[in-house]
Scaffold this motif. Structure first.
Motif, PDB file in Angstrom:
ATOM      1  N   ASN A  18      45.954  -5.591  51.352  1.00  0.00           N
ATOM      2  CA  ASN A  18      45.776  -4.569  52.390  1.00  0.00           C
ATOM      3  C   ASN A  18      45.202  -5.234  53.656  1.00  0.00           C
ATOM      4  N   LYS A  21      41.682  -4.014  54.955  1.00  0.00           N
ATOM      5  CA  LYS A  21      40.554  -4.508  54.157  1.00  0.00           C
ATOM      6  C   LYS A  21      40.340  -5.990  54.386  1.00  0.00           C
ATOM      7  N   GLU A  24      38.485  -6.607  57.535  1.00  0.00           N
ATOM      8  CA  GLU A  24      37.069  -6.212  57.494  1.00  0.00           C
ATOM      9  C   GLU A  24      36.256  -7.124  56.581  1.00  0.00           C
ATOM     10  N   GLU A  49      46.210  -1.099  38.815  1.00  0.00           N
ATOM     11  CA  GLU A  49      44.831  -0.592  38.787  1.00  0.00           C
ATOM     12  C   GLU A  49      44.742   0.539  37.780  1.00  0.00           C
ATOM     13  N   LYS A  61      41.249  -6.609  39.813  1.00  0.00           N
ATOM     14  CA  LYS A  61      41.878  -7.381  40.892  1.00  0.00           C
ATOM     15  C   LYS A  61      41.190  -8.729  41.089  1.00  0.00           C
ATOM     16  N   ASP A  76      38.136  -5.794  46.706  1.00  0.00           N
ATOM     17  CA  ASP A  76      37.598  -4.533  47.222  1.00  0.00           C
ATOM     18  C   ASP A  76      38.415  -3.409  46.620  1.00  0.00           C
ATOM     19  N   SER A  78      38.414   0.707  46.997  1.00  0.00           N
ATOM     20  CA  SER A  78      37.705   1.702  47.785  1.00  0.00           C
ATOM     21  C   SER A  78      38.519   2.972  47.850  1.00  0.00           C
ATOM     22  N   THR A  93      43.224   7.232  46.012  1.00  0.00           N
ATOM     23  CA  THR A  93      43.357   7.349  47.465  1.00  0.00           C
ATOM     24  C   THR A  93      44.635   6.703  48.005  1.00  0.00           C
ATOM     25  N   TYR A 106      49.728   6.968  55.906  1.00  0.00           N
ATOM     26  CA  TYR A 106      48.380   7.548  55.883  1.00  0.00           C
ATOM     27  C   TYR A 106      48.276   8.830  56.695  1.00  0.00           C
ATOM     28  N   PHE A 161      41.597   1.846  59.790  1.00  0.00           N
ATOM     29  CA  PHE A 161      42.828   1.964  59.004  1.00  0.00           C
ATOM     30  C   PHE A 161      42.686   3.153  58.057  1.00  0.00           C
ATOM     31  N   GLY A 162      43.732   3.396  57.296  1.00  0.00           N
ATOM     32  CA  GLY A 162      43.688   4.409  56.246  1.00  0.00           C
ATOM     33  C   GLY A 162      43.231   5.768  56.740  1.00  0.00           C
ATOM     34  N   ASP A 164      40.388   6.589  58.122  1.00  0.00           N
ATOM     35  CA  ASP A 164      39.319   6.529  59.132  1.00  0.00           C
ATOM     36  C   ASP A 164      39.366   7.666  60.169  1.00  0.00           C
ATOM     37  N   LYS A 184      31.520   0.484  63.132  1.00  0.00           N
ATOM     38  CA  LYS A 184      31.883   0.877  61.761  1.00  0.00           C
ATOM     39  C   LYS A 184      31.271  -0.111  60.765  1.00  0.00           C
ATOM     40  N   HIS A 189      30.777   2.114  54.127  1.00  0.00           N
ATOM     41  CA  HIS A 189      30.696   1.902  52.686  1.00  0.00           C
ATOM     42  C   HIS A 189      30.907   0.430  52.328  1.00  0.00           C
TER      43      HIS A 189
END
Ligand code: IMP
Length: 204
Positions: A18, A21, A24, A49, A61, A76, A78, A93, A106, A161-162, A164, A184, A189
Motif C-alpha cells: 500500500n 502506508k 507514512e 489476512e 504479513k 502495518d 490498520s 476496511t 476508497y 489516503f484511504g 482520511d 497527521k 493511530h
C-alpha cells in the motif's frame, strides 16, 4: 520485558504493497537511521489476512516478509472503525473498497460506510494501527495505536489516503485528508503505534 532492538544502519523490509502506508511508515522511520526496502521492490507475495485482529494480520504479513527476504520486516495492519457499526469495517476496511475488477475504490468505500452509519446519531469513529516487527528466526514484536474522533460527510481534503477525508480526530476541525501530512503524523493511530515501537525496538 525483553524487547529486541534493531541496530543503527540495519536494513529492514516494509511489508506493505500500500503506497500510502509505505510513505507514512518510511517517513516515521527516516530519523532513526534504519534503511528500508519495500515488499514491492523485493517482489514479495502478499499473504492472505486470515486473522480477526489488526495485530494478528500484521503478524502474518511481517513474518511472511521476514522469512521470504531473510531480513527483519515491519508490517502495518490498520483500519477504520465506526462505533454505531460495532467497529466495522475494522479488519475488513480494505475489503469494503474492493471492486469487481480487483481494484480498490476508497470514494466508494467511504460512501458505503456513510450509508450504513447515517441512520445512527452516534458518529464516533476511530482508526487503529498495529505495527509488527518480525525477524527471520521467528521473533516478533507488536504494538497497537488508535486515533479517536468522528466521521463526517461529505469527505473533505486531498491529503493522506484511504478513509482520511471522512475522519475528524478529537479536538480538531479538519479531517485527516485536509491536514498537512506532518500534522497527521503527530496525532495519527500510526504515529501512536510507532511511538511504542520506537521506544522498544529502534536504536537508542
Ligand atoms: P490493510 O492493508 O488490511 O491493513 O488495510 C488497511 C485499510 O485501512 C486500507 O483500506 C486503508 O485505506 C485504511 N487505512 C489504514 N490507515 C489509514 C489511514 O491512516 N488513513 C486512511 N485510511 C487508512
Amino acid at each position: 520485558m525483553n524487547h529486541r532492538r534493531l541496530a543503527r544502519g540495519e536494513r529492514i523490509v516494509i511489508a506493505t504493497h500500500n503506497k500510502g502506508k509505505l510513505r507514512e511508515v518510511a517517513a516515521l522511520l527516516a530519523p532513526h537511521g534504519i534503511e528500508t526496502v519495500s515488499a514491492g521492490e523485493l517482489n514479495l507475495p502478499e499473504p492472505e489476512e486470515t486473522e480477526e485482529s489488526f495485530l494478528g494480520n500484521a503478524r502474518i504479513k511481517a513474518m511472511a516478509a521476514a522469512r521470504a527476504a531473510g531480513l527483519p520486516a515491519l508490517a502495518d495492519d490498520s483500519g477504520f472503525s465506526v462505533a454505531a457499526l460495532a467497529g466495522a469495517p475494522g479488519v475488513r476496511t480494505a475489503d469494503w473498497a474492493m471492486q469487481p475488477d480487483g481494484s480498490r475504490d476508497y470514494a466508494d468505500a467511504m460512501r458505503k460506510v456513510m450509508e450504513a452509519a447515517q441512520e445512527f446519531e452516534d458518529r464516533t469513529a476511530w482508526f487503529s494501527c498495529a505495527l509488527v516487527l518480525a525477524w527471520p528466526d521467528g521473533h516478533v514484536e507488536g504494538f497497537e495505536g488508535r486515533a479517536m474522533g468522528h466521521w463526517v460527510w461529505p469527505p473533505r481534503g486531498q491529503h493522506g489516503f484511504g478513509y482520511d477525508p471522512m475522519f475528524v480526530p478529537n479536538g480538531r476541525d479538519e479531517t485527516f485528508g485536509e491536514m498537512d501530512p506532518a500534522e497527521k503524523h503527530r496525532i495519527s493511530h500510526r504515529a501512536a503505534a510507532f511511538a511504542l515501537l520506537s521506544a522498544a525496538c529502534l536504536p537508542r
